[in-house]
Design a protein around this motif. Structure first.
Motif, PDB file in Angstrom:
ATOM      1  N   GLU A   6      -7.383 -35.879  40.416  1.00 31.82           N
ATOM      2  CA  GLU A   6      -8.671 -36.286  40.981  1.00 31.82           C
ATOM      3  C   GLU A   6      -8.653 -36.184  42.503  1.00 31.82           C
ATOM      4  OE1 GLU A   6      -8.691 -40.135  39.258  1.00 31.82           O
ATOM      5  OE2 GLU A   6      -9.278 -39.383  37.280  1.00 31.82           O
ATOM      6  N   ARG A   7      -7.555 -36.633  43.099  1.00 33.81           N
ATOM      7  CA  ARG A   7      -7.393 -36.545  44.550  1.00 33.81           C
ATOM      8  C   ARG A   7      -7.361 -35.080  44.991  1.00 33.81           C
ATOM      9  NH1 ARG A   7      -4.403 -40.519  44.799  1.00 33.81           N
ATOM     10  NH2 ARG A   7      -2.494 -39.524  44.115  1.00 33.81           N
ATOM     11  N   LYS A   8      -6.681 -34.241  44.225  1.00 30.47           N
ATOM     12  CA  LYS A   8      -6.585 -32.809  44.535  1.00 30.47           C
ATOM     13  C   LYS A   8      -7.955 -32.151  44.488  1.00 30.47           C
ATOM     14  CE  LYS A   8      -4.245 -28.604  42.991  1.00 30.47           C
ATOM     15  NZ  LYS A   8      -3.231 -28.056  42.087  1.00 30.47           N
ATOM     16  N   VAL A   9      -8.721 -32.418  43.433  1.00 26.72           N
ATOM     17  CA  VAL A   9     -10.051 -31.814  43.306  1.00 26.72           C
ATOM     18  C   VAL A   9     -10.970 -32.300  44.424  1.00 26.72           C
ATOM     19  CG1 VAL A   9     -12.118 -31.704  41.846  1.00 26.72           C
ATOM     20  CG2 VAL A   9      -9.859 -31.377  40.839  1.00 26.72           C
ATOM     21  N   LEU A  10     -10.893 -33.573  44.760  1.00 33.44           N
ATOM     22  CA  LEU A  10     -11.709 -34.108  45.859  1.00 33.44           C
ATOM     23  C   LEU A  10     -11.398 -33.387  47.169  1.00 33.44           C
ATOM     24  CD1 LEU A  10     -13.752 -36.192  46.908  1.00 33.44           C
ATOM     25  CD2 LEU A  10     -11.825 -37.777  47.191  1.00 33.44           C
ATOM     26  N   ARG A  11     -10.131 -33.174  47.455  1.00 35.88           N
ATOM     27  CA  ARG A  11      -9.739 -32.489  48.701  1.00 35.88           C
ATOM     28  C   ARG A  11     -10.181 -31.023  48.673  1.00 35.88           C
ATOM     29  NH1 ARG A  11     -10.097 -34.815  52.470  1.00 35.88           N
ATOM     30  NH2 ARG A  11      -8.830 -33.338  53.587  1.00 35.88           N
ATOM     31  N   ILE A  12     -10.082 -30.374  47.525  1.00 33.32           N
ATOM     32  CA  ILE A  12     -10.533 -28.983  47.408  1.00 33.32           C
ATOM     33  C   ILE A  12     -12.031 -28.904  47.677  1.00 33.32           C
ATOM     34  CG2 ILE A  12     -10.920 -27.065  45.807  1.00 33.32           C
ATOM     35  CD1 ILE A  12      -8.238 -27.901  44.454  1.00 33.32           C
ATOM     36  N   ILE A  13     -12.803 -29.786  47.047  1.00 33.45           N
ATOM     37  CA  ILE A  13     -14.254 -29.770  47.240  1.00 33.45           C
ATOM     38  C   ILE A  13     -14.597 -30.035  48.706  1.00 33.45           C
ATOM     39  CG2 ILE A  13     -16.433 -30.921  46.678  1.00 33.45           C
ATOM     40  CD1 ILE A  13     -15.143 -31.594  43.918  1.00 33.45           C
ATOM     41  N   PHE A  14     -13.960 -31.032  49.303  1.00 28.46           N
ATOM     42  CA  PHE A  14     -14.227 -31.378  50.695  1.00 28.46           C
ATOM     43  C   PHE A  14     -13.911 -30.214  51.637  1.00 28.46           C
ATOM     44  CE2 PHE A  14     -12.889 -33.039  54.814  1.00 28.46           C
ATOM     45  CZ  PHE A  14     -14.006 -33.769  55.174  1.00 28.46           C
ATOM     46  N   VAL A  43     -12.716 -34.383  35.447  1.00 33.26           N
ATOM     47  CA  VAL A  43     -12.339 -34.881  36.765  1.00 33.26           C
ATOM     48  C   VAL A  43     -13.584 -35.112  37.619  1.00 33.26           C
ATOM     49  CG1 VAL A  43     -11.148 -34.292  38.915  1.00 33.26           C
ATOM     50  CG2 VAL A  43     -10.043 -33.855  36.732  1.00 33.26           C
ATOM     51  N   LEU A  44     -14.541 -34.195  37.575  1.00 30.10           N
ATOM     52  CA  LEU A  44     -15.769 -34.362  38.344  1.00 30.10           C
ATOM     53  C   LEU A  44     -16.548 -35.587  37.881  1.00 30.10           C
ATOM     54  CD1 LEU A  44     -16.936 -30.646  38.624  1.00 30.10           C
ATOM     55  CD2 LEU A  44     -15.913 -32.061  40.421  1.00 30.10           C
ATOM     56  N   ILE A  53     -18.277 -38.363  44.921  1.00 32.04           N
ATOM     57  CA  ILE A  53     -19.181 -37.218  45.007  1.00 32.04           C
ATOM     58  C   ILE A  53     -20.475 -37.544  44.272  1.00 32.04           C
ATOM     59  CG2 ILE A  53     -17.325 -35.489  45.169  1.00 32.04           C
ATOM     60  CD1 ILE A  53     -17.853 -34.817  42.192  1.00 32.04           C
ATOM     61  N   GLU A  54     -21.519 -36.811  44.614  1.00 27.43           N
ATOM     62  CA  GLU A  54     -22.738 -36.822  43.821  1.00 27.43           C
ATOM     63  C   GLU A  54     -22.677 -35.573  42.957  1.00 27.43           C
ATOM     64  OE1 GLU A  54     -26.240 -36.990  46.220  1.00 27.43           O
ATOM     65  OE2 GLU A  54     -25.691 -38.912  47.077  1.00 27.43           O
ATOM     66  N   TRP A  55     -22.755 -35.785  41.643  1.00 30.97           N
ATOM     67  CA  TRP A  55     -22.610 -34.669  40.712  1.00 30.97           C
ATOM     68  C   TRP A  55     -23.202 -35.070  39.381  1.00 30.97           C
ATOM     69  CZ3 TRP A  55     -19.798 -34.039  36.101  1.00 30.97           C
ATOM     70  CH2 TRP A  55     -19.678 -32.725  35.653  1.00 30.97           C
ATOM     71  N   ASN A  56     -23.779 -34.087  38.684  1.00 31.29           N
ATOM     72  CA  ASN A  56     -24.365 -34.340  37.382  1.00 31.29           C
ATOM     73  C   ASN A  56     -23.992 -33.187  36.457  1.00 31.29           C
ATOM     74  OD1 ASN A  56     -26.083 -34.690  35.142  1.00 31.29           O
ATOM     75  ND2 ASN A  56     -27.601 -35.703  36.435  1.00 31.29           N
ATOM     76  N   ARG A  57     -23.569 -33.506  35.260  1.00 31.53           N
ATOM     77  CA  ARG A  57     -23.136 -32.488  34.299  1.00 31.53           C
ATOM     78  C   ARG A  57     -24.251 -31.495  33.966  1.00 31.53           C
ATOM     79  NH1 ARG A  57     -19.286 -31.271  30.299  1.00 31.53           N
ATOM     80  NH2 ARG A  57     -17.828 -32.948  30.583  1.00 31.53           N
ATOM     81  N   SER A  58     -25.515 -31.926  34.074  1.00 33.28           N
ATOM     82  CA  SER A  58     -26.631 -31.027  33.751  1.00 33.28           C
ATOM     83  C   SER A  58     -26.822 -29.932  34.798  1.00 33.28           C
ATOM     84  CB  SER A  58     -27.930 -31.822  33.589  1.00 33.28           C
ATOM     85  OG  SER A  58     -28.281 -32.436  34.807  1.00 33.28           O
ATOM     86  N   ASN A  59     -26.312 -30.145  36.007  1.00 31.61           N
ATOM     87  CA  ASN A  59     -26.359 -29.141  37.075  1.00 31.61           C
ATOM     88  C   ASN A  59     -24.964 -29.077  37.708  1.00 31.61           C
ATOM     89  OD1 ASN A  59     -27.117 -27.342  39.037  1.00 31.61           O
ATOM     90  ND2 ASN A  59     -28.416 -28.763  40.160  1.00 31.61           N
ATOM     91  N   VAL A  64     -22.087 -32.912  45.986  1.00 35.30           N
ATOM     92  CA  VAL A  64     -22.125 -33.351  47.373  1.00 35.30           C
ATOM     93  C   VAL A  64     -21.016 -34.376  47.565  1.00 35.30           C
ATOM     94  CG1 VAL A  64     -23.490 -34.518  49.142  1.00 35.30           C
ATOM     95  CG2 VAL A  64     -24.613 -32.994  47.511  1.00 35.30           C
ATOM     96  N   VAL A  65     -20.217 -34.205  48.599  1.00 36.34           N
ATOM     97  CA  VAL A  65     -19.129 -35.138  48.881  1.00 36.34           C
ATOM     98  C   VAL A  65     -19.701 -36.362  49.597  1.00 36.34           C
ATOM     99  CG1 VAL A  65     -16.958 -35.482  50.122  1.00 36.34           C
ATOM    100  CG2 VAL A  65     -17.435 -33.288  49.042  1.00 36.34           C
TER     101      VAL A  65
END
Length: 80
Positions: A6-14, A43-44, A53-59, A64-65
């Motif tokens: 989770e930390r890895k994905v957050l850093r990648i997205i950022f 993870v998202l 993050i702001e995220w929705n499975r439908s989109n 957004v971080v």
């Protein structure tokens, strides 16, 4: 407290969003983490539930971080 993935994905997205001025696609996250699409989506969901993050499975391509780093715990262990 976030798990390592989770930390890895957050850093990648950022970092990806900072450099390219757009969030990574799910496919990019799959390549960079070595996880399948379902694993990345899970993870998202955790990151969104924890308000990193702001995220929705439908989109799924829109994210957004909110916070780019893991939050520090309020209570710290004070061992010797």
């Amino acid at each position: 407290m976030l798990q390592d993935i989770e930390r890895k994905v957050l850093r990648i997205i950022f970092n990806y969003s900072l450099i390219r001025r757009q969030p990574p696609t799910i496919d990019v996250l799959c390549v960079k983490t070595g996880r399948d699409r379902g694993g990345v989506m899970t993870v998202l969901e955790v990151l969104a539930r924890e308000k990193y993050i702001e995220w929705n499975r439908s989109n799924p391509e829109h994210m957004v971080v909110i916070e780019g780093w893991e939050r520090k715990d309020e209570v710290r262990w004070r061992g010797r």
